[in-house]
Design a protein around this motif. Structure first.
Motif, mmCIF file in Angstrom:
data_model
loop_
_atom_site.group_PDB
_atom_site.id
_atom_site.type_symbol
_atom_site.label_atom_id
_atom_site.label_comp_id
_atom_site.label_asym_id
_atom_site.label_seq_id
_atom_site.Cartn_x
_atom_site.Cartn_y
_atom_site.Cartn_z
ATOM 1 N N LEU A 112 0.812 -1.217 0.000
ATOM 2 C CA LEU A 112 0.000 0.000 0.000
ATOM 3 C C LEU A 112 0.844 1.264 0.000
ATOM 4 C CD1 LEU A 112 -3.021 -1.056 2.223
ATOM 5 C CD2 LEU A 112 -2.879 -0.837 -0.275
ATOM 6 N N TYR A 113 2.009 1.211 0.595
ATOM 7 C CA TYR A 113 2.902 2.370 0.554
ATOM 8 C C TYR A 113 3.338 2.638 -0.887
ATOM 9 C CZ TYR A 113 6.718 5.561 1.516
ATOM 10 O OH TYR A 113 7.540 6.651 1.526
ATOM 11 N N LEU A 114 3.720 1.592 -1.601
ATOM 12 C CA LEU A 114 4.136 1.753 -2.998
ATOM 13 C C LEU A 114 2.951 2.173 -3.876
ATOM 14 C CD1 LEU A 114 6.631 -1.239 -3.282
ATOM 15 C CD2 LEU A 114 7.164 1.205 -2.992
ATOM 16 N N HIS A 115 1.777 1.617 -3.607
ATOM 17 C CA HIS A 115 0.571 2.006 -4.339
ATOM 18 C C HIS A 115 0.248 3.480 -4.074
ATOM 19 C CE1 HIS A 115 -3.278 1.701 -6.305
ATOM 20 N NE2 HIS A 115 -3.930 1.960 -5.186
ATOM 21 N N GLN A 116 0.419 3.894 -2.825
ATOM 22 C CA GLN A 116 0.172 5.289 -2.452
ATOM 23 C C GLN A 116 1.111 6.226 -3.229
ATOM 24 O OE1 GLN A 116 1.233 6.290 1.654
ATOM 25 N NE2 GLN A 116 -0.686 7.411 1.818
ATOM 26 N N LYS A 117 2.365 5.848 -3.355
ATOM 27 C CA LYS A 117 3.339 6.656 -4.105
ATOM 28 C C LYS A 117 2.938 6.748 -5.584
ATOM 29 C CE LYS A 117 5.901 7.915 -0.837
ATOM 30 N NZ LYS A 117 5.552 9.246 -0.352
ATOM 31 N N GLU A 118 2.476 5.643 -6.157
ATOM 32 C CA GLU A 118 2.015 5.657 -7.552
ATOM 33 C C GLU A 118 0.832 6.605 -7.726
ATOM 34 O OE1 GLU A 118 0.926 1.621 -8.457
ATOM 35 O OE2 GLU A 118 3.011 0.932 -8.534
ATOM 36 N N ARG A 119 -0.107 6.530 -6.801
ATOM 37 C CA ARG A 119 -1.303 7.382 -6.870
ATOM 38 C C ARG A 119 -0.948 8.855 -6.690
ATOM 39 N NH1 ARG A 119 -5.801 5.641 -8.975
ATOM 40 N NH2 ARG A 119 -7.065 6.807 -7.516
ATOM 41 N N GLU A 120 -0.044 9.150 -5.765
ATOM 42 C CA GLU A 120 0.385 10.530 -5.543
ATOM 43 C C GLU A 120 1.048 11.107 -6.789
ATOM 44 O OE1 GLU A 120 2.900 10.394 -2.079
ATOM 45 O OE2 GLU A 120 1.192 10.300 -0.706
ATOM 46 N N ALA A 121 1.762 10.275 -7.526
ATOM 47 C CA ALA A 121 2.463 10.719 -8.738
ATOM 48 C C ALA A 121 1.492 11.214 -9.811
ATOM 49 C CB ALA A 121 3.337 9.591 -9.285
ATOM 50 N N ILE A 122 0.251 10.736 -9.766
ATOM 51 C CA ILE A 122 -0.748 11.199 -10.742
ATOM 52 C C ILE A 122 -1.802 12.093 -10.080
ATOM 53 C CG2 ILE A 122 -0.405 9.280 -12.349
ATOM 54 C CD1 ILE A 122 -2.942 7.966 -11.174
ATOM 55 N N GLY A 123 -1.476 12.573 -8.875
ATOM 56 C CA GLY A 123 -2.353 13.515 -8.191
ATOM 57 C C GLY A 123 -3.582 12.904 -7.548
ATOM 58 N N LYS A 124 -3.513 11.618 -7.211
ATOM 59 C CA LYS A 124 -4.664 10.939 -6.597
ATOM 60 C C LYS A 124 -4.268 10.323 -5.268
ATOM 61 C CE LYS A 124 -7.077 10.104 -10.845
ATOM 62 N NZ LYS A 124 -8.014 9.277 -11.527
ATOM 63 N N ARG A 125 -5.287 9.906 -4.535
ATOM 64 C CA ARG A 125 -5.076 9.252 -3.238
ATOM 65 C C ARG A 125 -5.475 7.786 -3.325
ATOM 66 N NH1 ARG A 125 -6.583 12.856 1.730
ATOM 67 N NH2 ARG A 125 -6.373 10.780 2.560
#
Length: 172
Positions: A112-125
């Motif tokens: 989930l930490y890595l998924h969170q980083k991916e989502r943040e990179a595209i401006g999402k949560r």
């Protein structure tokens, strides 16, 4: 059998202090049965009454300092725990949390930490459900590592997250 004053990990309640091992004087309860009285660290006003001979909920002792050191060394080898189907993923995480297995908790955290980083990179949560499981897994794991090693919660969090980020940076 656990003893008073010992820390244990219990089901979906995380770390608990064994306050007492005693017979309960409550109506509808077998007066001869022994119970653990557990106080969850994340909810100190709560108490859990657990029959000593219960097999309905997983409970275990916390890691030793040596086990914690071994666990920290193995974080790089932890596989991700992902399923794109939100409902299935939520059920996987719920089941994993109830196992009281720190290896499952680190899988949730890492995924989930890595998924969170991916989502943040595209401006999402990440979803609220994913965020809740990440928070619980972090709380349980970092509390246990902190108790086992004598280091602070924040020091353990930093150590684990540094290992995850280092491994991720090496992969990219």
């Amino acid at each position: 059998m656990f003893v008073s004053g010992e820390y244990v990990v219990h089901g979906y309640n995380g770390l608990c202090l064994v306050e007492n091992v005693t017979h309960l004087n409550m109506s509808g309860i077998n007066k001869d049965a022994l119970y653990y009285i557990l106080r969850p660290l994340n909810s100190e006003e709560s108490k859990i009454y657990l029959p000593v001979d219960s097999d309905k909920m997983v409970s275990r002792r916390i890691m030793t300092k040596e086990e914690a050191a071994q666990f920290l060394e193995q974080i790089d080898n932890v596989e991700l725990f992902w399923n794109p189907n939100h409902k299935f993923r939520e059920e996987m995480y719920k089941t994993a949390m109830k196992t009281c297995d720190c290896r499952m908790w680190i899988r949730i955290i890492k995924t989930l930490y890595l998924h969170q980083k991916e989502r943040e990179a595209i401006g999402k949560r990440i979803s609220a459900s994913d965020e809740r499981f990440l928070k619980h897994a972090e709380e349980y794991l970092f509390q246990e590592l902190s108790l086992a090693t004598g280091e602070t919660y924040d020091e353990m969090r930093k150590q684990v997250m540094d290992k995850i980020m280092k491994k991720e940076a090496a992969a990219n």
